[in-house]
Write an enzyme that holds these catalytic residues in place. Sequence first.
Site, PDB file in Angstrom:
ATOM      1  N   ASP A  93      37.345   8.743  18.229  1.00  0.00           N
ATOM      2  CA  ASP A  93      36.758   7.077  17.682  1.00  0.00           C
ATOM      3  C   ASP A  93      38.723   6.574  17.780  1.00  0.00           C
ATOM      4  O   ASP A  93      39.028   6.958  17.011  1.00  0.00           O
ATOM      5  CB  ASP A  93      36.427   7.253  16.380  1.00  0.00           C
ATOM      6  CG  ASP A  93      37.456   7.734  15.255  1.00  0.00           C
ATOM      7  OD1 ASP A  93      37.367   8.839  15.556  1.00  0.00           O
ATOM      8  OD2 ASP A  93      36.483   8.019  14.176  1.00  0.00           O
ATOM      9  N   GLU A 151      35.294  10.926  13.615  1.00  0.00           N
ATOM     10  CA  GLU A 151      36.216  11.776  12.737  1.00  0.00           C
ATOM     11  C   GLU A 151      36.948  10.382  11.347  1.00  0.00           C
ATOM     12  O   GLU A 151      37.398  11.796  10.253  1.00  0.00           O
ATOM     13  CB  GLU A 151      37.240  12.103  13.971  1.00  0.00           C
ATOM     14  CG  GLU A 151      38.198  13.109  13.074  1.00  0.00           C
ATOM     15  CD  GLU A 151      39.489  12.257  12.490  1.00  0.00           C
ATOM     16  OE1 GLU A 151      39.739  12.757  10.984  1.00  0.00           O
ATOM     17  OE2 GLU A 151      39.865  11.653  12.265  1.00  0.00           O
TER      18      GLU A 151
END
Length: 408
Positions: A93, A151
């Site tokens: 991400d 994350e």
Amino acid sequence: MSCLSKSIMVSSPSHAATTIRPDIQHLDLVSWRRHLHQYPELGFKEHLTAEFVAQRLTEWGIEHQTAIAETGIMATIIGEQPGPVLAIRADMDALPIQEENTVSYRSRHDGVMHACGHDGHTAIALGTARYLSQHRQDFAGTVKIIFQPAEESPGGAKPMIEAGVLQNPQVDAIIGLHLWNNLPLGTVGIKSGPLMAAVDLFECKIQGKGGHGAMPHQTTDAVVISAQIVNALQAIVARHVNPLNSAVVTIGQLHAGTASNVIADSSFMSGTVRYFDPELAHLIEPRMQDILTGICQSWGATYDLNYWRLYPPVINDAAISDLIRSVSTEVIETPTGVVPNCQTMGGEDMSFFLQEVPGCYFFLGSANADRGLAYPHHHPQFDFDETALAMGVEIFVRCVEKFCDPNP
């Protein structure tokens, strides 16, 4: 030596002595990373990223599962002989940041940027999968490569664990890396035990009684109360935490009032708490409650505290840390290549994986000040020296070959 010590800086990071096999040098790591960098996506929205990863794995004939915890992927590569199961984790991400770099591969998604190196992590994991799939004779057992969403927040590790990525077959150990602009290219930061801190978050509303700025005796001033609370919260670490431990209580937001001559009726504050010792989870929040109760009662105010634990601390297993350390000394052949006792109060949901199985998370130096590639993580001009990508693959591959040695 600390990972923040200036003494570890190498004079010419672009000439760091490394040992990287030709098959890894020839991987399209930079191309993959730059493609991913142009199409960053926030947590649990990594659809284009997951599609790119899945397409590469399909082209290479690598078995994989998609749509794990929404956008997660797990690739499975089986060696030619039975043996242990090692997992490798990479996060995918990006962040809600507007990129300010002028490079050809800058973000094409307005307001979203890979400002923490996760595009590099994904490229390294892809390169590792590609190499291992072509050299199955060099390791025994199974390698699971976990491409994890979210994350940065709200956390994709726990949902992937709940979805069973560590099962069938049961993972024996797990490793992962973070490209790290706090270290120069040509270094690796490794530490047994606590590496990264727990991340707790809190929000608090103070309710007083507003009024005219010239008549404070008629009010219960939420601003004055908040100021006392902010100061008092700092005493938790200073006077309740063993000075040999590390902890942080940070107030990141404080909002109150609407005009210069109006005493605020209420205030809002939020912040974060960080610590390495899991036992401090049972100390800091209760002390915070005591402080809020005492100060608010003394002023006749009330409070509403919302406190939650986001990520536990990242705690590395000693044996797997030794494995990473030994491999890193083979790959990076400079005297300052391996930096011991590297720690940060930053947090990571890799911690959830490490609570389930032994493993090691480590830092791979990626800064190159000579090329202007030294901006900190989460900065709108963050970028890293892409030479680190091949180093990451080489370290991962050697870890697999040692952990899953077909000829022990």
